[in-house]
Scaffold this active site. Sequence first.
Site, PDB file in Angstrom:
ATOM      1  N   ILE A  33       0.827  -1.220   0.000  1.00  0.00           N
ATOM      2  CA  ILE A  33       0.000   0.000   0.000  1.00  0.00           C
ATOM      3  C   ILE A  33       0.862   1.272   0.000  1.00  0.00           C
ATOM      4  O   ILE A  33       0.398   2.337  -0.432  1.00  0.00           O
ATOM      5  CB  ILE A  33      -0.972  -0.032   1.210  1.00  0.00           C
ATOM      6  CG1 ILE A  33      -2.194   0.824   0.975  1.00  0.00           C
ATOM      7  CG2 ILE A  33      -0.283   0.339   2.504  1.00  0.00           C
ATOM      8  CD1 ILE A  33      -3.306   0.601   1.974  1.00  0.00           C
ATOM      9  N   ASN A  88      11.502  -8.800   7.246  1.00  0.00           N
ATOM     10  CA  ASN A  88      11.892  -8.204   8.528  1.00  0.00           C
ATOM     11  C   ASN A  88      11.283  -8.971   9.708  1.00  0.00           C
ATOM     12  O   ASN A  88      10.092  -9.285   9.685  1.00  0.00           O
ATOM     13  CB  ASN A  88      11.419  -6.743   8.590  1.00  0.00           C
ATOM     14  CG  ASN A  88      11.992  -5.897   7.460  1.00  0.00           C
ATOM     15  OD1 ASN A  88      13.129  -6.096   7.050  1.00  0.00           O
ATOM     16  ND2 ASN A  88      11.209  -4.964   6.939  1.00  0.00           N
ATOM     17  N   HIS A 101       5.768 -11.775   6.392  1.00  0.00           N
ATOM     18  CA  HIS A 101       5.611 -11.436   4.970  1.00  0.00           C
ATOM     19  C   HIS A 101       6.992 -11.200   4.374  1.00  0.00           C
ATOM     20  O   HIS A 101       7.931 -10.840   5.086  1.00  0.00           O
ATOM     21  CB  HIS A 101       4.722 -10.196   4.798  1.00  0.00           C
ATOM     22  CG  HIS A 101       5.162  -9.029   5.610  1.00  0.00           C
ATOM     23  ND1 HIS A 101       4.865  -8.906   6.949  1.00  0.00           N
ATOM     24  CD2 HIS A 101       5.920  -7.958   5.296  1.00  0.00           C
ATOM     25  CE1 HIS A 101       5.416  -7.807   7.412  1.00  0.00           C
ATOM     26  NE2 HIS A 101       6.069  -7.204   6.431  1.00  0.00           N
TER      27      HIS A 101
HETATM   28  P1  AMP Z   1       7.292  -4.478   7.453  1.00  0.00           P
HETATM   29  O1  AMP Z   1       7.788  -3.100   7.807  1.00  0.00           O
HETATM   30  O2  AMP Z   1       8.343  -5.399   6.938  1.00  0.00           O
HETATM   31  O3  AMP Z   1       6.474  -5.073   8.575  1.00  0.00           O
HETATM   32  O4  AMP Z   1       6.350  -4.257   6.215  1.00  0.00           O
HETATM   33  C1  AMP Z   1       4.984  -3.980   6.303  1.00  0.00           C
HETATM   34  C2  AMP Z   1       4.570  -3.537   4.936  1.00  0.00           C
HETATM   35  O5  AMP Z   1       3.177  -3.708   4.805  1.00  0.00           O
HETATM   36  C3  AMP Z   1       4.872  -2.071   4.634  1.00  0.00           C
HETATM   37  O6  AMP Z   1       5.652  -1.974   3.447  1.00  0.00           O
HETATM   38  C4  AMP Z   1       3.493  -1.454   4.474  1.00  0.00           C
HETATM   39  O7  AMP Z   1       3.466  -0.434   3.503  1.00  0.00           O
HETATM   40  C5  AMP Z   1       2.656  -2.639   4.069  1.00  0.00           C
HETATM   41  N1  AMP Z   1       1.236  -2.561   4.402  1.00  0.00           N
HETATM   42  C6  AMP Z   1       0.701  -2.238   5.601  1.00  0.00           C
HETATM   43  N2  AMP Z   1      -0.649  -2.323   5.544  1.00  0.00           N
HETATM   44  C7  AMP Z   1      -0.960  -2.714   4.285  1.00  0.00           C
HETATM   45  C8  AMP Z   1      -2.186  -2.973   3.599  1.00  0.00           C
HETATM   46  N3  AMP Z   1      -3.367  -2.830   4.197  1.00  0.00           N
HETATM   47  N4  AMP Z   1      -2.118  -3.353   2.305  1.00  0.00           N
HETATM   48  C9  AMP Z   1      -0.924  -3.499   1.680  1.00  0.00           C
HETATM   49  N5  AMP Z   1       0.265  -3.276   2.268  1.00  0.00           N
HETATM   50  C10 AMP Z   1       0.247  -2.883   3.553  1.00  0.00           C
END
Ligand code: AMP
Length: 138
Positions: A33, A88, A101
């Site tokens: 997102i 991460n 993820h």
């Molecule tokens: P991390 O910092 O490795 O936990 O990555 C989390 C990622 O999820 C970030 O790049 C966010 O931009 C992404 N993210 C958070 N909420 C959503 C959502 N609802 N849809 C898509 N991506 C998301």
Amino acid sequence: MKDENCIFCKIANGEIPSKTVYEDERFRVILDISPASKGHAIILVKNHAANVYELSEEDASAIYVVAKKVATAMQKVLKCDGINILQNNGEAAGQTVFHVHMHLIPRYKGDTVQITWKPGEESDILSDALLSEIKKEL
Ligand code: AMP
Ligand code: ZN
């Protein structure tokens, strides 16, 4: 297994709509997102695990096959110059969503994405004692 309070469980299992790139019985790959670059995608595991330590061995073995598949397709279509694949674990490592993820971040020559570290010194290399302790845990 799902965690009722987890947004990535809801997205991975289709309860919240998402821009899905790929889906199979174990994973859903969606567009991030807040993309770091054009095409930034994340592979969500359908079974809830907060981080790599909790991930099942089956999901752990299968996730890189998906990463390879999607990265190859993205490279072909986006014609990016590179792709960072990273994951991460823990706040200190930059994790913000505590459902495991894997990031696929297409890279373009001259982009401003930052995934870097300052190379350390030889003295920073782990001691033999700690190395042995880790080996004993495996
Ligand atoms: P991390 O910092 O490795 O936990 O990555 C989390 C990622 O999820 C970030 O790049 C966010 O931009 C992404 N993210 C958070 N909420 C959503 C959502 N609802 N849809 C898509 N991506 C998301
Ligand atoms: Zn979850």
